[in-house]
Design an enzyme around this catalytic site. Structure first.
Site, mmCIF file in Angstrom:
data_model
loop_
_atom_site.group_PDB
_atom_site.id
_atom_site.type_symbol
_atom_site.label_atom_id
_atom_site.label_comp_id
_atom_site.label_asym_id
_atom_site.label_seq_id
_atom_site.Cartn_x
_atom_site.Cartn_y
_atom_site.Cartn_z
ATOM 1 N N THR A 122 0.973 -1.292 -0.007
ATOM 2 C CA THR A 122 -0.164 -0.006 0.017
ATOM 3 C C THR A 122 0.743 1.217 0.015
ATOM 4 O OG1 THR A 122 -1.669 -1.096 1.080
ATOM 5 C CG2 THR A 122 -1.702 1.151 1.384
ATOM 6 N N ASP B 198 1.358 -6.772 -4.290
ATOM 7 C CA ASP B 198 0.704 -6.638 -3.088
ATOM 8 C C ASP B 198 1.345 -7.795 -2.258
ATOM 9 O OD1 ASP B 198 -1.472 -7.535 -1.286
ATOM 10 O OD2 ASP B 198 -2.562 -6.123 -2.431
ATOM 11 N N SER B 199 1.468 -7.574 -1.080
ATOM 12 C CA SER B 199 2.274 -8.717 -0.266
ATOM 13 C C SER B 199 1.598 -9.789 -0.240
ATOM 14 C CB SER B 199 2.499 -8.149 1.102
ATOM 15 O OG SER B 199 1.484 -7.955 1.952
ATOM 16 N N SER B 200 0.036 -9.881 -0.492
ATOM 17 C CA SER B 200 -0.603 -11.123 -0.632
ATOM 18 C C SER B 200 0.052 -12.245 -1.561
ATOM 19 C CB SER B 200 -2.247 -10.941 -0.936
ATOM 20 O OG SER B 200 -2.424 -9.887 -0.277
ATOM 21 N N THR C 185 1.545 -4.663 4.033
ATOM 22 C CA THR C 185 1.218 -5.008 5.495
ATOM 23 C C THR C 185 0.798 -6.430 5.880
ATOM 24 O OG1 THR C 185 -1.013 -4.068 5.705
ATOM 25 C CG2 THR C 185 1.154 -2.575 6.272
ATOM 26 N N ASP C 186 0.252 -6.774 4.819
ATOM 27 C CA ASP C 186 -0.705 -8.078 4.851
ATOM 28 C C ASP C 186 0.126 -9.202 5.475
ATOM 29 O OD1 ASP C 186 -3.191 -6.891 4.404
ATOM 30 O OD2 ASP C 186 -3.366 -7.544 2.461
ATOM 31 N N THR D 78 -0.804 -21.779 19.898
ATOM 32 C CA THR D 78 -2.197 -21.253 20.280
ATOM 33 C C THR D 78 -3.037 -20.491 19.592
ATOM 34 O OG1 THR D 78 -3.225 -20.374 22.150
ATOM 35 C CG2 THR D 78 -0.918 -19.504 21.899
HETATM 36 N N1 ASP Z 1 -2.718 -5.472 0.564
HETATM 37 C C1 ASP Z 1 -1.699 -4.733 0.878
HETATM 38 C C2 ASP Z 1 -0.320 -5.265 0.864
HETATM 39 O O1 ASP Z 1 -0.059 -6.137 1.695
HETATM 40 C C3 ASP Z 1 -2.104 -4.024 2.109
HETATM 41 C C4 ASP Z 1 -1.016 -3.080 2.788
HETATM 42 O O2 ASP Z 1 0.018 -2.967 2.549
HETATM 43 O O3 ASP Z 1 -1.304 -2.371 3.612
HETATM 44 O O4 ASP Z 1 0.296 -5.288 0.106
#
Ligand code: ASP
Length: 347
Positions: free
Chosen positions: A14, A59-61, A91-92, A272
């Site tokens: 992002t 996108d980190s996904s 962030t993902d 857990t």
């Molecule tokens: N979908 C984005 C990613 O992980 C989300 C982000 O960066 O906040 O690349």
């Protein structure tokens, strides 16, 4: 005084995304322009930096072991030329990448700070600017030779971090471990917590790609579902169990399912579902099956760290028994064993 030098790796996320008809997506070349417009980066107390924009930006996904290796090799190649490294990342899956790099970069002696943002840099109100500026300062000026994750004023150990919020700027936590540093009025480092490498040379361990599963247990989960997951070619599984490592055990077939998998050499790690505390199997009767199948406790490891550790141990080609032993040992500051347990099965 000579300025410190930081190598920035921009993987996507992002932080540098733009709006497209299909939704937010990274845009080639955009980050260079955006960073040039951040005047603070030219301040006297900021390090010099160079940015390597990856192609494709992701996108980190969509980030996988391949990109973890690419980042680790890139750091290795530039290791002697820079004082520190910043990895700009979505962030993902940032906590997964930070965990993976912690294990891949053996003998790391310089800071590697992974960061990103919830709002792109071009937006008027964004968290990207502060995250980048502080990550650069930490990478250049502090003796924190670890893979860390910086977000919203907090520096976490990479392999202790998890994403806990999809829509606040305070998106990460490390519930079972103190912050490595807090960036408030000053940057205050928790130096007692910082790990220094015992190896004096950086060594990158390239992860192989192995069939691994992560399964979150839920009430009423069907044994057949687990049976299918545990089938060959599975090599390792991380079970996100209830509480201190419990699972539903009323179906007597379950024991056989776990035992058959374990007999085939599948490594079963029990973590857990709880955000805080740890999993150590054997406390309750409802984890007896797991103990007897030869599962191992993940203690307070995050699922992300457990996954990275499994890739690491498999990539080292260790014997099965060594892998199981090492899962329960602290290798990178990723776990703390409880000083006492609440009673152990069989004792
Ligand atoms: N979908 C984005 C990613 O992980 C989300 C982000 O960066 O906040 O690349």
């Amino acid at each position: 005084m000579k300025k410190k030098k930081v190598y920035i790796i921009y993987t996507g996320g992002t932080i540098g995304m733009v709006r497209t008809p299909k939704g937010y997506a990274p845009y080639k070349g955009y980050m260079y322009r955006e960073l040039e417009a951040v005047s603070e980066l030219n301040a006297d107390n900021m390090p010099e930096y160079i940015i390597n924009e990856y192609d494709p930006l992701l996108d980190s996904s969509n980030i996988s072991q391949q990109e973890w290796i690419k980042v680790a090799k890139d750091i290795e190649k530039n290791y002697h030329l820079y004082d520190g490294f910043v990895v700009l990342h979505g962030t993902d899956t940032m906590a997964y990448t930070a965990s993976a790099l912690s294990f891949m970069l053996e003998g790391l002696g310089k800071p590697v700070v992974v960061t990103g943002s919830q709002i792109p840099l071009w937006e008027v109100r964004n968290d990207a600017r502060e995250n980048i500026i502080t990550a650069l300062q930490i990478a250049a000026g502090y003796d924190i030779p670890e893979v860390s994750l910086y977000f919203n004023g907090k520096l976490f150990r990479g392999c202790r971090s998890i994403k806990t919020s999809s829509d606040t700027l305070d998106a990460f936590q490390s519930p079972n471990f103190p912050l490595l540093a807090r960036a408030g009025v000053n940057i205050e480092v928790n130096y007692n917590m910082i790990i220094h490498p015992s190896l004096k040379k950086l060594n990158v361990l390239e992860f192989g790609n192995f069939p691994i599963a992560i399964v979150k247990i839920f009430p009423g989960m069907q044994t057949d579902v687990l049976k299918n997951i545990l089938k060959p070619p599975l090599k390792g599984i991380i079970i996100e169990a209830f509480g201190v490592g419990n699972i539903p055990t009323r179906d007597e077939n379950l024991e056989k399912v776990f035992r058959e998998a374990a007999d085939r050499g599948v490594v079963i790690i029990v973590c857990t579902q709880c955000l805080e505390g740890d999993a150590h199997i054997g406390v309750y009767e409802t984890s007896r099956i797991l103990v007897e199948a030869g599962a191992v406790s993940g203690y307070d490891m995050t699922t992300e760290a457990a996954l990275a550790k499994l890739y690491y141990l498999f990539s080292k080609n260790y014997e099965l028994e060594d892998i199981k032993r090492l899962v329960e040992e602290n290798l990178r500051g990723e776990l703390t064993k409880p000083l006492y347990t609440r009673g152990v099965y069989g004792v």
